[in-house]
Design an enzyme around this catalytic site. Structure first.
Site, mmCIF file in Angstrom:
data_model
loop_
_atom_site.group_PDB
_atom_site.id
_atom_site.type_symbol
_atom_site.label_atom_id
_atom_site.label_comp_id
_atom_site.label_asym_id
_atom_site.label_seq_id
_atom_site.Cartn_x
_atom_site.Cartn_y
_atom_site.Cartn_z
ATOM 1 N N ASP A 70 31.208 30.100 -55.459
ATOM 2 C CA ASP A 70 29.811 30.200 -55.859
ATOM 3 C C ASP A 70 29.690 29.662 -57.280
ATOM 4 O O ASP A 70 30.548 29.934 -58.118
ATOM 5 C CB ASP A 70 29.334 31.649 -55.804
ATOM 6 C CG ASP A 70 27.822 31.685 -55.712
ATOM 7 O OD1 ASP A 70 27.287 31.354 -54.638
ATOM 8 O OD2 ASP A 70 27.158 32.004 -56.722
ATOM 9 N N PHE A 146 26.100 15.990 -56.422
ATOM 10 C CA PHE A 146 25.044 16.746 -55.747
ATOM 11 C C PHE A 146 24.357 17.654 -56.759
ATOM 12 O O PHE A 146 24.765 17.725 -57.929
ATOM 13 C CB PHE A 146 25.634 17.572 -54.594
ATOM 14 C CG PHE A 146 26.518 18.707 -55.038
ATOM 15 C CD1 PHE A 146 26.016 20.004 -55.119
ATOM 16 C CD2 PHE A 146 27.843 18.493 -55.385
ATOM 17 C CE1 PHE A 146 26.818 21.054 -55.541
ATOM 18 C CE2 PHE A 146 28.664 19.543 -55.797
ATOM 19 C CZ PHE A 146 28.140 20.826 -55.878
ATOM 20 N N GLY A 147 23.315 18.335 -56.309
ATOM 21 C CA GLY A 147 22.650 19.342 -57.140
ATOM 22 C C GLY A 147 22.181 18.781 -58.475
ATOM 23 O O GLY A 147 21.547 17.717 -58.553
ATOM 24 N N PHE A 148 22.544 19.482 -59.545
ATOM 25 C CA PHE A 148 22.092 19.107 -60.890
ATOM 26 C C PHE A 148 22.998 18.076 -61.565
ATOM 27 O O PHE A 148 22.864 17.824 -62.769
ATOM 28 C CB PHE A 148 21.958 20.368 -61.762
ATOM 29 C CG PHE A 148 20.875 21.314 -61.285
ATOM 30 C CD1 PHE A 148 19.532 20.987 -61.437
ATOM 31 C CD2 PHE A 148 21.193 22.511 -60.652
ATOM 32 C CE1 PHE A 148 18.524 21.838 -60.987
ATOM 33 C CE2 PHE A 148 20.200 23.377 -60.199
ATOM 34 C CZ PHE A 148 18.860 23.038 -60.363
ATOM 35 N N LYS A 169 34.931 13.513 -62.052
ATOM 36 C CA LYS A 169 34.253 14.812 -62.181
ATOM 37 C C LYS A 169 35.282 15.944 -62.137
ATOM 38 O O LYS A 169 35.175 16.924 -62.865
ATOM 39 C CB LYS A 169 33.190 14.977 -61.076
ATOM 40 C CG LYS A 169 32.443 16.320 -61.176
ATOM 41 C CD LYS A 169 31.355 16.494 -60.137
ATOM 42 C CE LYS A 169 30.798 17.923 -60.187
ATOM 43 N NZ LYS A 169 29.845 18.239 -59.127
ATOM 44 N N HIS A 174 33.814 22.677 -63.669
ATOM 45 C CA HIS A 174 33.954 24.121 -63.492
ATOM 46 C C HIS A 174 34.711 24.430 -62.202
ATOM 47 O O HIS A 174 35.625 25.237 -62.177
ATOM 48 C CB HIS A 174 32.547 24.731 -63.475
ATOM 49 C CG HIS A 174 31.579 24.061 -62.532
ATOM 50 N ND1 HIS A 174 31.414 22.695 -62.486
ATOM 51 C CD2 HIS A 174 30.753 24.553 -61.562
ATOM 52 C CE1 HIS A 174 30.512 22.383 -61.562
ATOM 53 N NE2 HIS A 174 30.113 23.498 -60.982
ATOM 54 N N ARG A 175 34.333 23.729 -61.133
ATOM 55 C CA ARG A 175 34.938 23.980 -59.812
ATOM 56 C C ARG A 175 36.418 23.611 -59.826
ATOM 57 O O ARG A 175 37.259 24.363 -59.357
ATOM 58 C CB ARG A 175 34.175 23.138 -58.770
ATOM 59 C CG ARG A 175 34.651 23.284 -57.335
ATOM 60 C CD ARG A 175 33.618 22.728 -56.391
ATOM 61 N NE ARG A 175 32.358 23.393 -56.590
ATOM 62 C CZ ARG A 175 31.295 22.826 -57.200
ATOM 63 N NH1 ARG A 175 31.326 21.574 -57.577
ATOM 64 N NH2 ARG A 175 30.197 23.516 -57.393
HETATM 65 P P1 IMP Z 1 26.019 27.553 -54.749
HETATM 66 O O1 IMP Z 1 27.393 27.774 -55.260
HETATM 67 O O2 IMP Z 1 26.017 26.800 -53.460
HETATM 68 O O3 IMP Z 1 25.196 28.798 -54.727
HETATM 69 O O4 IMP Z 1 25.404 26.540 -55.786
HETATM 70 C C1 IMP Z 1 24.315 26.813 -56.540
HETATM 71 C C2 IMP Z 1 23.570 25.580 -56.960
HETATM 72 O O5 IMP Z 1 24.058 25.218 -58.236
HETATM 73 C C3 IMP Z 1 23.727 24.366 -56.077
HETATM 74 O O6 IMP Z 1 22.728 24.282 -55.112
HETATM 75 C C4 IMP Z 1 23.548 23.236 -57.070
HETATM 76 O O7 IMP Z 1 22.206 22.946 -57.224
HETATM 77 C C5 IMP Z 1 24.075 23.839 -58.350
HETATM 78 N N1 IMP Z 1 25.467 23.426 -58.559
HETATM 79 C C6 IMP Z 1 26.586 24.153 -58.392
HETATM 80 N N2 IMP Z 1 27.667 23.419 -58.673
HETATM 81 C C7 IMP Z 1 27.206 22.213 -59.021
HETATM 82 C C8 IMP Z 1 27.845 21.014 -59.414
HETATM 83 O O8 IMP Z 1 29.069 20.875 -59.471
HETATM 84 N N3 IMP Z 1 27.027 20.005 -59.703
HETATM 85 C C9 IMP Z 1 25.667 20.074 -59.651
HETATM 86 N N4 IMP Z 1 25.036 21.158 -59.278
HETATM 87 C C10 IMP Z 1 25.800 22.225 -58.970
#
Ligand code: IMP
Length: 190
Positions: A70, A146-148, A169, A174-175
């Site tokens: 998460d 993806f995401g932000f 990346k 963080h991941r």
């Molecule tokens: P979750 O872990 O799926 O709940 O992620 C939460 C949200 O944080 C995701 O939908 C993304 O929008 C954002 N997020 C989490 N990790 C990343 C990343 O590595 N890059 C960009 N956005 C992230």
């Protein structure tokens, strides 16, 4: 190397996370099988608690050893928002909504946090955390990730995560940091 004998499932419905984690684990000599499933979206202000509960749920469904993850984006000037609610905020206002909230804001420091929940063969759960400091760019750049990713620039870098390859990346993210600490712990036999 002991790592060569490690194998685990990664439970995720997120293609981007799978791509990053499978590449990282393979470079560390760990075999990884994807379980493409969505788990209950637990509401908590604490990412480690969300990851812990997700690992328990996933263990009940799929057995171990397995990992779930998460993550969240914490913007300092917004008091850490969206943090644990990043997924909801991404689905609702998205990258453009976040940039709107940051209009005129000079201090753009932010960080991503990742909490990896690991359940071993017997269902014992531990959580590993990774963090990357950076800042929110003025405008979205890049088409990867993806995401932000298009608006996050890690510290001492000029490119956003979305302008980087997956391997690049993984040098910062963080991941990748959370998963590296999981693998180090498993390799030490802990
Ligand atoms: P979750 O872990 O799926 O709940 O992620 C939460 C949200 O944080 C995701 O939908 C993304 O929008 C954002 N997020 C989490 N990790 C990343 C990343 O590595 N890059 C960009 N956005 C992230």
């Amino acid at each position: 190397m002991i790592g060569a004998s490690l194998r685990l499932k990664f439970v995720t419905s997120n293609e981007g996370k799978w791509l990053e984690v499978s590449r990282l684990l393979s470079s560390l000599g760990v075999e990884c099988d994807r379980v493409n499933a969505s788990l209950t979206e637990v509401q908590s202000d604490d990412l480690t608690e969300i990851a812990r509960r997700a690992a328990v749920e996933a263990y009940g469904l799929f057995g171990g050893p397995l990992a779930v993850e998460d993550a969240g984006l914490f913007v300092e000037e917004l008091g850490g928002f969206p943090g644990p609610y990043s997924s909801y905020v991404y689905r609702t206002i998205g990258v453009s909504g976040l940039l709107k909230l940051m209009t005129g804001v000079q201090k753009r420091r932010a960080y991503f946090l990742s909490a990896v929940g690991y359940a071993d063969l017997h269902g014992s759960v531990r959580v590993f955390v990774g963090k990357v400091e950076g800042r929110i760019s003025e405008e979205p750049k890049g088409s990867g990730g993806f995401g932000f990713d298009p608006v996050f620039v890690p510290e001492n870098e000029t490119k956003t995560f979305a302008e980087m390859s997956t391997d690049e990346k993984n040098l910062y993210s963080h991941r990748a940091r959370a998963f590296r600490s999981l693998v180090e712990s498993l390799q030490r036999g802990l």
